[in-house]
Design an enzyme around this catalytic site. Structure first.
Site, mmCIF file in Angstrom:
data_model
loop_
_atom_site.group_PDB
_atom_site.id
_atom_site.type_symbol
_atom_site.label_atom_id
_atom_site.label_comp_id
_atom_site.label_asym_id
_atom_site.label_seq_id
_atom_site.Cartn_x
_atom_site.Cartn_y
_atom_site.Cartn_z
ATOM 1 N N LYS A 115 -4.382 -4.694 2.680
ATOM 2 C CA LYS A 115 -2.922 -4.383 3.291
ATOM 3 C C LYS A 115 -3.259 -2.882 4.602
ATOM 4 C CE LYS A 115 -0.512 -6.488 -0.428
ATOM 5 N NZ LYS A 115 0.287 -7.223 -0.315
ATOM 6 N N GLN B 224 -9.065 10.024 7.172
ATOM 7 C CA GLN B 224 -7.911 11.259 7.645
ATOM 8 C C GLN B 224 -7.956 11.379 6.014
ATOM 9 O OE1 GLN B 224 -3.975 9.552 8.717
ATOM 10 N NE2 GLN B 224 -3.578 8.982 6.949
ATOM 11 N N GLY C 258 1.196 -1.095 -0.205
ATOM 12 C CA GLY C 258 -0.231 0.363 0.355
ATOM 13 C C GLY C 258 0.793 1.065 -0.068
ATOM 14 N N HIS C 259 2.196 1.178 1.098
ATOM 15 C CA HIS C 259 3.082 2.390 0.758
ATOM 16 C C HIS C 259 3.590 2.303 -0.123
ATOM 17 C CE1 HIS C 259 2.484 1.413 5.564
ATOM 18 N NE2 HIS C 259 2.058 2.839 5.116
ATOM 19 N N GLN D 7 -0.711 10.333 18.229
ATOM 20 C CA GLN D 7 -1.905 9.871 17.292
ATOM 21 C C GLN D 7 -2.432 8.939 17.797
ATOM 22 O OE1 GLN D 7 -0.524 9.981 13.079
ATOM 23 N NE2 GLN D 7 -1.743 7.676 12.966
HETATM 24 O O1 PAF Z 1 -1.382 7.277 7.661
HETATM 25 C C1 PAF Z 1 -0.992 6.985 8.246
HETATM 26 O O2 PAF Z 1 0.392 6.032 8.732
HETATM 27 C C2 PAF Z 1 -0.249 8.030 9.359
HETATM 28 O O3 PAF Z 1 -1.769 8.659 10.349
HETATM 29 C C3 PAF Z 1 0.309 9.863 9.105
HETATM 30 C C4 PAF Z 1 -0.237 10.010 7.835
HETATM 31 C C5 PAF Z 1 1.732 8.899 8.061
HETATM 32 C C6 PAF Z 1 0.366 10.552 10.482
HETATM 33 O O4 PAF Z 1 1.657 9.766 11.068
#
Ligand code: PAF
Length: 280
Positions: free
Chosen positions: A184, A153, A36-37, A61
């Site tokens: 994923k 998000q 995914g990344h 978070q």
């Molecule tokens: O989606 C994420 O992995 C996190 O929420 C992010 C956007 C990197 C912020 O810490």
């Protein structure tokens, strides 16, 4: 590929690129990178001269009882993934570098963050918005890439950028799935073999909801019920939420029309997984 741990190092590099007139694509992550990344990095690679990835498990978070300590981390493996995609710089700060002594400024929002994940994670999006705006101010990208798997998000970041006149284009990229349909996620590593099988109930139940809508169902309650009923057939699954909301505002809808997000969060054992689809 450079790996920087301080804001100063990143700024120096970014300023040098800006002087040359180069564009910067940015992918913020918490590491333990997966396909995914990779898809976000590839989109950034394709459309920008330089690509920056941040790897930072952001304490702000996580709620007090959440998995901050156990969140998986593997910088060496992540660096190889980034190198493979042609990333130019990884920003990997320590928490003290991001939250210096006396830190007390936050980014927050009245709408969008109260439904879905915001209900059980009331401080989560404040932490996300704060760190993302800080990262934007450090990296100064032209474009930033977020996965649709975290659809709320994505909506929150788009709203924040509009509301605060942040001059960065936000691109949402499709959910990447395992072959059997599981979305994923770095948190999939928490699942044991039985839970991994049980986790398929998320994508299977969403598929039932999607099919109903595609066949013409517009009653959100009926779609929610069909999804929930199917999730409840799995003994290891416990529903956190099944919701149908307007994607831009993240407010619940009764009738499905326009860009609509159907989102679920389900505990499989102790692991909370999310998944969704957007229609319209
Ligand atoms: O989606 C994420 O992995 C996190 O929420 C992010 C956007 C990197 C912020 O810490």
């Amino acid at each position: 590929m450079k790996i920087c741990s301080t804001v100063k190092e990143v700024r120096e590099q970014v300023n040098a690129w800006k002087k040359e007139g180069l564009t910067i694509g940015f992918v913020p992550t918490m590491g333990y990178l997966h396909e995914g990344h990779r898809s976000l990095m590839e989109a950034a690679r394709k459309n920008n001269d330089k690509v920056v990835v941040s790897i930072f498990v952001n304490p702000m978070q996580f709620g007090p009882t959440e998995d901050l300590e156990s969140y998986p981390r593997d910088l060496e493996k992540d660096a190889k993934v980034c190198e493979g995609v042609g990333v130019d710089l990884i920003f990997h700060p320590e928490p003290e570098e991001m939250y210096t002594e006396g830190f007390c400024s936050y980014v927050d929002m009245n709408g969008l963050t109260t439904e879905l994940c915001g209900r059980t994670r009331p401080t989560h999006f404040r932490g996300v918005q704060t760190v993302v705006l800080k990262l934007f101010n450090i990296v100064k990208p032209d474009n930033a890439y977020f996965g649709q798997k975290d659809a709320q998000q994505l909506a929150v970041i788009k709203r924040m950028v509009t509301d605060l006149n942040v001059d960065i284009t936000i691109t949402g990229c499709p959910i990447v799935r395992e072959e059997d349909g599981l979305a994923k996620s770095s948190r999939n590593t928490y699942l044991n073999a039985d839970e991994r099988k049980a986790a398929l109930i998320l994508s299977k139940s969403l598929a039932i909801g999607k099919e109903l809508i595609e066949k013409g169902e517009t009653d959100a309650a009926k779609v929610k019920k069909a999804i929930s009923d199917n999730i409840e057939t799995e003994p290891l699954a416990k529903i956190d939420y099944v919701d149908v909301v307007d994607f831009a505002t993240i407010t619940p809808v009764d009738t499905i029309k326009g860009e609509t997000l159907v989102a679920i969060a389900v505990y499989i054992g102790k692991t909370r997984l999310i998944d969704n689809f957007i229609i319209g």
